[in-house]
Motif scaffolding. Structure first.
Motif, PDB file in Angstrom:
ATOM      1  N   ARG A  45       0.731  -1.397  -0.038  1.00  0.00           N
ATOM      2  CA  ARG A  45       0.069  -0.022   0.003  1.00  0.00           C
ATOM      3  C   ARG A  45       0.765   1.226  -0.132  1.00  0.00           C
ATOM      4  O   ARG A  45       1.913   1.388   0.309  1.00  0.00           O
ATOM      5  CB  ARG A  45      -0.866   0.002   1.157  1.00  0.00           C
ATOM      6  CG  ARG A  45      -2.075  -1.095   1.167  1.00  0.00           C
ATOM      7  CD  ARG A  45      -2.664  -1.035   2.547  1.00  0.00           C
ATOM      8  NE  ARG A  45      -4.029  -1.862   2.642  1.00  0.00           N
ATOM      9  CZ  ARG A  45      -4.897  -1.664   1.902  1.00  0.00           C
ATOM     10  NH1 ARG A  45      -5.236  -0.780   1.215  1.00  0.00           N
ATOM     11  NH2 ARG A  45      -5.975  -2.673   1.825  1.00  0.00           N
ATOM     12  N   ARG A  50      -2.658   5.243   1.729  1.00  0.00           N
ATOM     13  CA  ARG A  50      -2.943   3.891   2.018  1.00  0.00           C
ATOM     14  C   ARG A  50      -3.666   3.086   0.819  1.00  0.00           C
ATOM     15  O   ARG A  50      -4.341   2.071   0.852  1.00  0.00           O
ATOM     16  CB  ARG A  50      -3.877   3.843   3.315  1.00  0.00           C
ATOM     17  CG  ARG A  50      -3.103   4.084   4.539  1.00  0.00           C
ATOM     18  CD  ARG A  50      -1.787   3.628   4.788  1.00  0.00           C
ATOM     19  NE  ARG A  50      -1.995   2.046   5.197  1.00  0.00           N
ATOM     20  CZ  ARG A  50      -1.171   1.172   5.240  1.00  0.00           C
ATOM     21  NH1 ARG A  50       0.137   1.422   4.844  1.00  0.00           N
ATOM     22  NH2 ARG A  50      -1.352  -0.085   5.516  1.00  0.00           N
ATOM     23  N   ASP A 134      -7.017   2.180   2.698  1.00  0.00           N
ATOM     24  CA  ASP A 134      -7.113   1.366   4.218  1.00  0.00           C
ATOM     25  C   ASP A 134      -8.128   1.890   5.025  1.00  0.00           C
ATOM     26  O   ASP A 134      -8.346   3.283   5.156  1.00  0.00           O
ATOM     27  CB  ASP A 134      -5.662   1.363   4.786  1.00  0.00           C
ATOM     28  CG  ASP A 134      -5.559   0.267   5.890  1.00  0.00           C
ATOM     29  OD1 ASP A 134      -4.919   0.722   6.802  1.00  0.00           O
ATOM     30  OD2 ASP A 134      -6.160  -0.653   5.859  1.00  0.00           O
TER      31      ASP A 134
END
Length: 134
Positions: A45, A50, A134
């Motif tokens: 990532r 992210r 994320d």
């Protein structure tokens, strides 16, 4: 702003591709996507926004294809330039001595760029969703 998809009206497709060519995240432009220079060293990532890079199985096959096309083009151009410089009577051994290093070294050096460039192309074709962050 981290976590923002690249299609927010402010970031044009050219900017996304430029980010890919310069080893930056296509979404936020963040750096540090690689643990070290070389094969298979890209992080899972983006450390800033992210964004997950491998959003589907087989994602990196596109990067392999980009690397193959760029490397094959470089080898062909090397042979053409050598033939323009030395003529068509140039020996096969000389052509091999000139083109083989290009065909071996360039794919290794271009690998990180091909990965970030392919991720940028993928982000343009399939814009990331909030689930990709994320």
């Amino acid at each position: 702003m981290p976590g923002r998809p690249p299609h927010d009206g402010q970031t044009a497709g050219v900017r996304v591709l430029w980010r890919g060519l310069t080893l930056a995240c296509p979404s936020c432009g963040g750096r540090g996507l690689f643990r070290r220079w070389g094969l298979f060293a890209i992080r899972e990532r983006c450390p800033h926004c992210r964004l997950k890079f491998e959003r589907m199985e087989g994602h990196w096959l596109g990067a392999v294809a980009v690397n193959t096309v760029v490397s094959a083009t470089a080898v062909i151009l090397t042979v053409v330039v050598a033939m323009l410089v030395w003529g068509t009577d140039v020996s096969r051994g000389l052509l091999l001595a000139i083109a083989a290093p290009v065909g071996v070294i360039l794919p290794v050096l271009f690998d990180p760029v091909s990965r970030t460039l392919w991720t940028a192309i993928d982000a343009l074709v399939r814009p990331p969703t909030p689930a990709d962050f994320d």
